[in-house]
Design a protein around this motif. Sequence first.
Motif, PDB file in Angstrom:
ATOM      1  N   LYS A   6       2.845  -4.231  -7.572  1.00 30.72           N
ATOM      2  CA  LYS A   6       3.369  -2.876  -7.699  1.00 30.72           C
ATOM      3  C   LYS A   6       2.914  -2.302  -9.026  1.00 30.72           C
ATOM      4  O   LYS A   6       2.568  -3.048  -9.961  1.00 30.72           O
ATOM      5  N   PRO A 125       1.778   6.610  -1.491  1.00 33.01           N
ATOM      6  CA  PRO A 125       1.606   5.164  -1.371  1.00 33.01           C
ATOM      7  C   PRO A 125       0.327   4.718  -2.087  1.00 33.01           C
ATOM      8  O   PRO A 125      -0.682   5.439  -2.077  1.00 33.01           O
ATOM      9  N   ALA A 272       0.766  -0.976   1.457  1.00 35.25           N
ATOM     10  CA  ALA A 272       0.945  -0.037   0.344  1.00 35.25           C
ATOM     11  C   ALA A 272       2.353  -0.105  -0.230  1.00 35.25           C
ATOM     12  O   ALA A 272       3.310  -0.498   0.432  1.00 35.25           O
ATOM     13  N   ASP A 274       5.088   2.432  -2.061  1.00 31.55           N
ATOM     14  CA  ASP A 274       5.359   3.858  -2.226  1.00 31.55           C
ATOM     15  C   ASP A 274       5.775   4.187  -3.661  1.00 31.55           C
ATOM     16  O   ASP A 274       6.654   3.514  -4.230  1.00 31.55           O
ATOM     17  N   HIS A 292      -5.048   5.250  -2.373  1.00 33.19           N
ATOM     18  CA  HIS A 292      -3.825   6.061  -2.367  1.00 33.19           C
ATOM     19  C   HIS A 292      -3.778   6.909  -1.101  1.00 33.19           C
ATOM     20  O   HIS A 292      -4.779   7.070  -0.403  1.00 33.19           O
ATOM     21  N   ARG A 295       2.755  10.179   2.136  1.00 36.15           N
ATOM     22  CA  ARG A 295       3.722  10.090   3.218  1.00 36.15           C
ATOM     23  C   ARG A 295       4.149  11.505   3.627  1.00 36.15           C
ATOM     24  O   ARG A 295       4.098  12.439   2.823  1.00 36.15           O
TER      25      ARG A 295
END
Length: 309
Positions: A6, A125, A272, A274, A292, A295
Amino acid sequence: MEDVWKPFEITPESADATADALVERLKAIPDVGALLTRNKALVIRGFHVTEDSLGRVMDLLLPNRLAYVHGNSPRTKLAGNVYTSTEYPAEYTISMHNELSYSTSWPSRLLFFCQKAAESGGATPVVDGVRWLRSLDPEVREAFSKGVRYTQNLHGGRGLGKSWQETFETDDRDRVADFLDRSGADWQWRPGGGIRISQTRPATTRHPVTGAEVWFNQADQWHPASLGDETAAELAELMPPEELPQSVAFPDGSPIPDAYVIQARDRGLENAVDVDWREGDLLLIDNVLVGHGRRPYTGSRRVLVAMSD
């Protein structure tokens, strides 16, 4: 169990921190580039950055902001090579991609700034490109090992998709020709003032610092399968594939199976993480190491983006 990657977060020490505090924080980091390469993406939040204070932050994070030349997504250009993020209907997902991966040159960094967060949804994401590549079936990786061939049909002012003037940010045909010649593309001016461009690009690339191999192409976004069965069928009735605003095939011209690009699209999104937006947030990504997307969302949303080499 494999660790889930992350982005690295940079947050202030106090709730009333300002963009000035962020500038000082960034100046105190010995090497922002090394920090970004190590972490692949940085989320910066809590510093109450505004559009007016954004420039001072960008000067540190993006020292050489680039124009979005040869970009294929619809955007509005603002001052200082800052753009709106892709202007695409709110109800749709934008699949994972690396900016300008279909071109011979691409930005090394992207900076996103949330000026207005959506009422709901609207996350950006981000996906680790190494993980994305590894998630694909061996059959798919092997099929793409020789690369892909992208074809664009850009009209001269009227037609489906973007014009070449919008795409290259110029009305000068000689400047466009020079750009395409330097990029090694095959191209030709078409009757009616449009231009057709084809170029073969690798489906993966390696990061210039870490050497990591990543999935690095936009085959799913250029493929009719990404439009959905109904839209693809309607376009097929209107024009052959070679006349579409954009299309993709294997280098020898053979079609890419729908299932291959759908797998790449879906596994990118499945892997991915978010980044949910709050107003004033920033997201800095390494454009090779990280893909990237966007959403779906409700309400109004305004995210700006800038790029650098």
